[in-house]
Design an enzyme around this catalytic site. Structure first.
Site, PDB file in Angstrom:
ATOM      1  N   ASP A 325       7.203 -75.161  18.253  1.00 33.20           N
ATOM      2  CA  ASP A 325       5.935 -75.483  17.611  1.00 33.20           C
ATOM      3  C   ASP A 325       5.796 -77.002  17.564  1.00 33.20           C
ATOM      4  OD1 ASP A 325       7.638 -76.450  15.679  1.00 33.20           O
ATOM      5  OD2 ASP A 325       6.853 -75.224  14.045  1.00 33.20           O
ATOM      6  N   ASP A 327       5.115 -80.084  14.705  1.00 34.69           N
ATOM      7  CA  ASP A 327       5.070 -80.333  13.258  1.00 34.69           C
ATOM      8  C   ASP A 327       4.499 -81.714  12.970  1.00 34.69           C
ATOM      9  OD1 ASP A 327       6.925 -77.942  12.557  1.00 34.69           O
ATOM     10  OD2 ASP A 327       8.109 -79.088  13.991  1.00 34.69           O
ATOM     11  N   ASP A 437       2.176 -76.847  12.754  1.00 36.76           N
ATOM     12  CA  ASP A 437       2.409 -76.920  11.303  1.00 36.76           C
ATOM     13  C   ASP A 437       1.896 -78.252  10.782  1.00 36.76           C
ATOM     14  OD1 ASP A 437       3.650 -74.583  10.685  1.00 36.76           O
ATOM     15  OD2 ASP A 437       5.536 -75.499  10.048  1.00 36.76           O
TER      16      ASP A 437
END
Ligand code: UTP
Ligand code: MN
Length: 513
Positions: A325, A327, A437
């Protein structure tokens, strides 16, 4: 060594070199060079060299020989050879050629170091030294350069299996063992090098020995092919599905995505999005994609609150080239200005068509209450946080000229696209789904948030363990509390936090434990 037989030995003195009288400078040192692997001519040359320096080098093995010198042989090989010859004197030293050449260079027999002794295992060279590392990962520098991937991959797989099976204690033990091997400066050449290392429990050592001796660990191999492990991996690959849900589904006979879709299970909004974008989300995010998303988020943040700052955290901040992902941490240099920022950023992104899914949680951190002196900070963050799935337009045809303009290109691409019913199935799709995120932190907590969100997960866990057990402090992504002084320790940079903790500063690129 097998008891030595003394029969077939040729008495000293019976042979000499045939090159005239030998003046022995070191009467207590009688050498014999093993021809095996060294070869006849090299042996003759090296013997001559030693004799000229005053060493007594015997042509034939005898009871008077005190040192047997060999090259590229293991201890077992020399011992076997010696047994075959009928043995030598009981306490004969078995040394590597490096001791002999060092001694010739020094002009006298040098002290015998560990590296001069023959090693026990096949393939181990004279340079093999015992490794030593400190026991907490936050005391070590762990770069991305891992010299022991075969061993660390095996231990990481067992850690993953333990975590997926709700055995966190075992998971951490394997993670710690893998982290110790990741921190070694070179490849392990011999099991004996591991003897003084911390965190290598009985189980981890058994796995390492298995790989060492048989080329693979039977436990790792059987885990890899186990139906349960494979099903856990597939099901937890769905965004929004944790180990507990996956376990429940497996007990209901669901092992793959097809069975899940046909099962009539009710999925929550996150899981539906996770299933819809399964392939994209399980494909690693590249550094280039992370940078493109950074540009978009930067634009969103500066549009809704000029002066606000964003920073890429997680694995990419540690220098990784791919991640699962992306962040980001967002803050504003004036305390309080960040309040209410997240919903605005999310609205901006949503309006531009950048979000396929998002769920925002509010900031629930209150120093005076839940996280105050009465209660140690939990591992859970209470920042305002947005878990999202980004719709990132593919960055094809972006030449040098266009590259500063990622956001514009993305906007155009998103405006053009018409959503088909099953977005991932469209063959000429011009975007991909990426997990992103976003976390908003007030500036007063920024250093703690940055440290906490940079990882790695094990590094963070070890920092908190160090703080608690070595310093009597509680560390979270919000604050550092000194339990003895009963007060919070402020910090405006990561360096200050390491200093409070009595640790040498470790930069992000060396936190890859
Ligand atoms: P990630 O899970 O994103 O790990 O968490 P990563 O190191 O970036 O790995 P890849 O490259 O994505 O696979 C990043 C950091 O954020 C913290 C974790 O502890 C980790 O250090 N984190 C994550 C939290 O503090 N709370 C969370 O809920 C999630
Ligand atoms: Mn990450």
């Amino acid at each position: 060594m097998v008891p030595l037989k003394r029969r077939k030995l040729v008495p000293t003195g019976a042979v000499n070199t045939g090159t005239g009288p030998v003046r022995t400078k070191f009467p207590h040192v009688v050498l014999f060079l093993l021809e095996r692997k060294m070869g006849t001519s090299r042996r003759a040359f090296l013997s001559q060299l030693g004799r000229r320096k005053g060493f007594q080098v015997e042509q034939v093995l005898s009871e008077s020989v005190t040192h047997i010198i060999s090259e590229s042989n293991t201890r077992e090989e020399v011992t076997a050879w010696l047994d075959f010859q009928g043995g030598g004197q009981a306490d004969v030293l078995l040394l590597d050629i490096s001791w002999y050449t060092d001694s010739i260079r020094a002009g006298h027999p040098v002290d015998i170091l560990d590296r001069h002794r023959l090693q026990d295992l096949q393939g181990s060279g004279p340079e093999v030294a015992v490794f030593s590392v400190p026991s907490y990962a936050c005391q070590r520098r762990t770069t991305l350069e891992n010299h022991n991937t075969v061993l660390t991959d095996a231990l990481s797989l067992l850690a993953e299996n333990a975590e997926l099976s709700d055995e966190d204690g075992r998971g951490v033990a394997f993670r710690r063992a893998a982290a110790v091997l990741k921190a070694l400066p070179s490849a392990v050449m011999s099991i004996s090098q591991l003897s003084g290392l911390p965190c290598l429990g009985e189980h981890s050592l058994r796995v390492i020995k298995d790989i060492w001796e048989n080329g693979a660990s039977s436990e790792v191999e059987s885990t890899k092919v186990s139906e349960r492990f494979k099903a856990l991996k597939v099901l937890t690959g769905i965004f929004g599905v944790g180990a507990k849900t996956a376990d429940r589904w497996i007990r209901e006979g669901i092992h793959d995505l097809h069975q899940l879709q046909n099962s009539g299970q009710t999925l929550n909004r996150a899981q539906q999005a996770g299933l819809q974008h399964y392939d994209d989300i399980n494909q690693p995010v590249t550094k280039a994609e992370a940078c493109a998303i950074e540009e978009i988020v930067e634009k969103a943040v500066s549009s809704v609150l000029p002066g606000a700052q964003i920073i890429l955290t997680g694995g990419f901040r540690r220098g990784k080239q791919t991640g699962h992902d992306v962040d980001f941490l967002i803050t504003h240099p004036e305390e309080g200005r960040e309040v209410g920022l997240m919903p605005k950023v999310v609205s901006w992104l949503e309006a531009q068509g950048f979000l396929l899914y998002q769920k925002t949680t509010r900031n629930s951190y209150l120093e005076s209450k839940a996280d105050g002196p009465g209660r140690p900070p939990s591992n859970m963050d209470r920042f305002e946080r947005c878990l999202s799935i980004f719709k990132l337009p593919k960055m094809e045809k972006q030449g040098a000229k266009d590259s500063q303009n990622v956001t514009e290109n993305c906007l155009q691409a998103n405006q053009k696209s018409d959503e088909p019913e099953c977005p991932e199935a469209a063959p000429d799709r011009r975007w991909r789904a990426v997990r992103v995120d976003l976390v908003v932190s007030p500036i007063s907590q920024f250093a703690f948030a940055l440290l906490g969100w940079t990882g790695s997960k094990l590094f963070e866990r070890e920092l908190r363990r160090w703080a608690r057990y070595e310093k009597g402090m509680s560390l979270s992504s919000h604050a550092l509390y000194d339990n003895n002084q009963r007060k919070y320790l402020r910090a405006s940079s990561e360096e200050e936090i390491f200093a409070h903790l009595g640790l040498e500063f470790i930069p992000p690129s060396e936190r890859n434990a």
